[in-house]
Design a protein around this motif. Structure first.
Motif, short mmCIF file in Angstrom:
data_model
loop_
_atom_site.label_atom_id
_atom_site.label_comp_id
_atom_site.label_asym_id
_atom_site.label_seq_id
_atom_site.Cartn_x
_atom_site.Cartn_y
_atom_site.Cartn_z
N ASN A 82 4.80 -14.42 0.55
CA ASN A 82 3.71 -14.39 1.61
C ASN A 82 4.06 -13.51 2.79
O ASN A 82 3.13 -13.58 3.76
CB ASN A 82 3.22 -15.69 1.89
CG ASN A 82 4.22 -16.55 2.72
OD1 ASN A 82 5.20 -16.25 2.63
ND2 ASN A 82 3.48 -17.62 3.33
N ARG A 83 5.34 -12.77 2.91
CA ARG A 83 5.73 -11.95 3.94
C ARG A 83 6.24 -10.87 3.59
O ARG A 83 6.77 -10.51 2.43
CB ARG A 83 6.80 -12.92 4.74
CG ARG A 83 6.08 -14.19 5.66
CD ARG A 83 7.08 -15.03 6.44
NE ARG A 83 7.05 -14.11 7.67
CZ ARG A 83 6.17 -14.10 8.83
NH1 ARG A 83 4.77 -14.92 8.42
NH2 ARG A 83 6.20 -13.25 9.83
N ILE A 84 6.22 -9.77 4.38
CA ILE A 84 6.95 -8.58 4.11
C ILE A 84 7.83 -7.97 5.34
O ILE A 84 7.65 -8.59 6.67
CB ILE A 84 5.94 -7.48 3.84
CG1 ILE A 84 4.78 -7.28 4.92
CG2 ILE A 84 5.21 -7.74 2.46
CD1 ILE A 84 3.76 -6.21 4.46
N ARG A 85 8.64 -7.13 5.35
CA ARG A 85 9.46 -6.90 6.51
C ARG A 85 9.80 -5.33 6.34
O ARG A 85 9.64 -4.69 5.38
CB ARG A 85 10.81 -7.64 6.62
CG ARG A 85 11.87 -7.22 5.45
CD ARG A 85 13.04 -8.38 5.79
NE ARG A 85 14.38 -7.97 5.23
CZ ARG A 85 14.72 -8.67 4.07
NH1 ARG A 85 14.06 -9.87 3.92
NH2 ARG A 85 15.99 -8.31 3.50
N CYS A 86 10.34 -4.79 7.52
CA CYS A 86 10.78 -3.45 7.55
C CYS A 86 12.21 -3.14 7.17
O CYS A 86 12.93 -4.06 7.35
CB CYS A 86 10.80 -3.03 9.31
SG CYS A 86 11.04 -1.25 9.46
N PRO A 87 12.45 -2.08 6.32
CA PRO A 87 13.67 -2.07 5.70
C PRO A 87 14.71 -1.41 6.79
O PRO A 87 15.93 -1.21 6.58
CB PRO A 87 13.41 -1.05 4.61
CG PRO A 87 12.13 -0.16 4.83
CD PRO A 87 11.60 -1.21 5.81
N ASN A 121 11.12 -5.66 13.25
CA ASN A 121 10.45 -6.25 12.04
C ASN A 121 11.06 -6.37 10.90
O ASN A 121 10.61 -6.59 9.58
CB ASN A 121 8.92 -5.65 11.80
CG ASN A 121 8.25 -5.60 12.71
OD1 ASN A 121 7.91 -6.69 13.46
ND2 ASN A 121 7.36 -4.56 13.11
N GLY A 122 12.49 -6.06 11.09
CA GLY A 122 13.20 -6.27 9.66
C GLY A 122 14.47 -7.30 10.15
O GLY A 122 14.38 -8.11 10.88
N ALA A 123 15.24 -7.21 9.05
CA ALA A 123 16.66 -8.17 9.05
C ALA A 123 17.13 -7.81 10.37
O ALA A 123 17.24 -6.63 11.17
CB ALA A 123 17.42 -7.83 7.75
N PRO A 124 17.85 -8.90 10.93
CA PRO A 124 18.19 -10.24 10.37
C PRO A 124 17.12 -11.10 10.75
O PRO A 124 17.25 -12.53 10.38
CB PRO A 124 19.57 -10.61 10.94
CG PRO A 124 19.50 -9.99 12.33
CD PRO A 124 18.80 -8.51 12.29
N GLU A 125 15.98 -10.87 11.55
CA GLU A 125 15.10 -12.17 12.16
C GLU A 125 13.65 -11.69 11.58
O GLU A 125 12.87 -12.70 11.81
CB GLU A 125 15.30 -12.35 13.61
CG GLU A 125 16.91 -12.68 13.88
CD GLU A 125 16.91 -13.53 15.00
OE1 GLU A 125 15.86 -13.51 15.75
OE2 GLU A 125 17.89 -14.08 15.26
N CYS A 140 8.05 1.19 13.72
CA CYS A 140 9.03 2.36 13.28
C CYS A 140 8.31 3.01 12.41
O CYS A 140 8.64 4.20 12.26
CB CYS A 140 10.18 1.92 13.20
SG CYS A 140 10.35 1.38 11.48
N GLY A 141 7.19 2.81 11.81
CA GLY A 141 6.35 3.64 10.89
C GLY A 141 6.98 3.70 9.33
O GLY A 141 6.55 4.06 8.47
N ASP A 142 8.28 2.98 8.97
CA ASP A 142 8.77 2.94 7.73
C ASP A 142 8.03 2.16 7.03
O ASP A 142 7.14 1.26 7.29
CB ASP A 142 10.28 2.23 7.81
CG ASP A 142 11.31 3.32 7.97
OD1 ASP A 142 11.01 4.45 8.38
OD2 ASP A 142 12.31 2.74 7.69
#
Ligand code: APR
Length: 274
Positions: free
Chosen positions: A134-139, A145-149, A177-179
């Motif tokens: 139920n969650r997505i993130r930036c690569p 909006n990405g790893a590690p938090e 960041c638009g990715d």
């Protein structure tokens, strides 16, 4: 119709759970606990088990980088059954078991599943070591909006527009960041320490401090179950697995109770409360 439960298995599991006392009860669940909720396993004998379709390659960051549209289409086909599912009697029984154990000692539930059925059932001491559907993130390295938090609610994005016309432009993009955003799950070519949400230090502590390890619905196919088996066998603690499959136990020292989780766990709960 309630399915017959083996009184010997119930008695055996109740005795092992009572022996934990003020110690640390650690439960490790896998895809088998969610099958009764309509979610296919990966390697089970259910007709829709997904790795049987030899799709292990698709569960990788490498595939997402190579073909983000293909990666998203595959995950959405899989997660449509995940996100609409409801907890079953096994999930509810583990919530009751947590409450029962916390009256006397420690309890931790480590799930390999990325569905939300344990938290939907009310589980508190829960670790989602493979992430969450139920969650997505930036690569992108370094993006908040990405790893590690970082991660974002999948519900913030209109995946229906993408499904209507599966094109890169319609994939969710990072507002910072638009990715192109990715699944917030651990892929086969990634590591448990890559995101705080996998709570790897807490998982390791649970493996080192458990007084009983109860595995529910797992085929022991990946690193996290290897860690628990290695630690549990090394420390000579009780290792129990609930699985209806008659496949041999992966190693000596692990006792398999051939039963369905949604049948055995509620029966055990009734005896513990009695
Ligand atoms: N109750 C208990 N166990 C069950 C039930 C049931 N009702 N139905 C099936 N099972 C068992 C199957 O016999 C099988 O041994 O659940 C197990 C599910 O095994 P897998 O499909 O391999 O799932 P899991 O062990 O969770 O996979 C681990 O591998 O593919 C990756 O990241 C993915 O988290 C997953 C990890």
């Amino acid at each position: 119709m309630s399915q017959a439960v083996d009184a010997g298995q119930v008695g055996h599991l109740v005795k092992a759970l009572r022996q934990v006392g003020e110690g640390h009860l650690v439960v490790i669940t896998g895809a088998g606990i969610s099958l009764a909720s309509g979610i296919a396993t990966f390697r089970g004998t259910d007709p829709d088990a997904i790795w049987q379709k030899d799709v292990t390659e698709l569960g990788t960051f490498r595939y997402f980088q190579h073909d983000p549209v293909g990666s998203w289409r595959w995950y959405l086909s899989r997660f449509s059954q995940v996100l609409g599912a409801q907890p079953n009697a096994a999930h509810r029984a583990l919530v009751d078991l947590e409450r029962w154990q916390l009256q006397r000692g420690r309890f931790t539930l480590i799930t390999q599943n990325v569905d939300t059925l344990h938290e939907d059932a009310g589980q508190q001491e829960l670790v989602k070591v493979h992430g969450s559907a139920n969650r997505i993130r930036c690569p992108r390295e370094g993006c908040a909006n990405g790893a590690p938090e970082g991660s974002l609610p999948r519900s913030d994005f209109d995946v229906e527009a993408f499904l209507a016309r599966p094109e890169t432009e319609r994939l969710p993009h990072c507002p910072l960041c638009g990715d192109i955003l990715r699944q917030h799950v651990l892929w086969f070519d990634e590591y448990y320490g890559e995101h705080r949400d996998y709570q790897w230090p807490r998982v390791q502590e649970a493996a080192w401090s458990a007084d009983l390890m109860l595995f529910v619905g797992t085929s022991f196919s990946v690193g996290v179950t290897d860690l628990f088996l290695r630690q549990g066998l090394g420390r000579g603690i009780a290792l129990l697995s609930i699985d209806p499959s008659d496949a041999a136990a992966p190693m000596a020292g692990l006792e398999v109770l051939n039963a369905k989780a949604e049948v055995l766990l509620p029966a055990v709960g009734r005896h513990l409360q009695g």
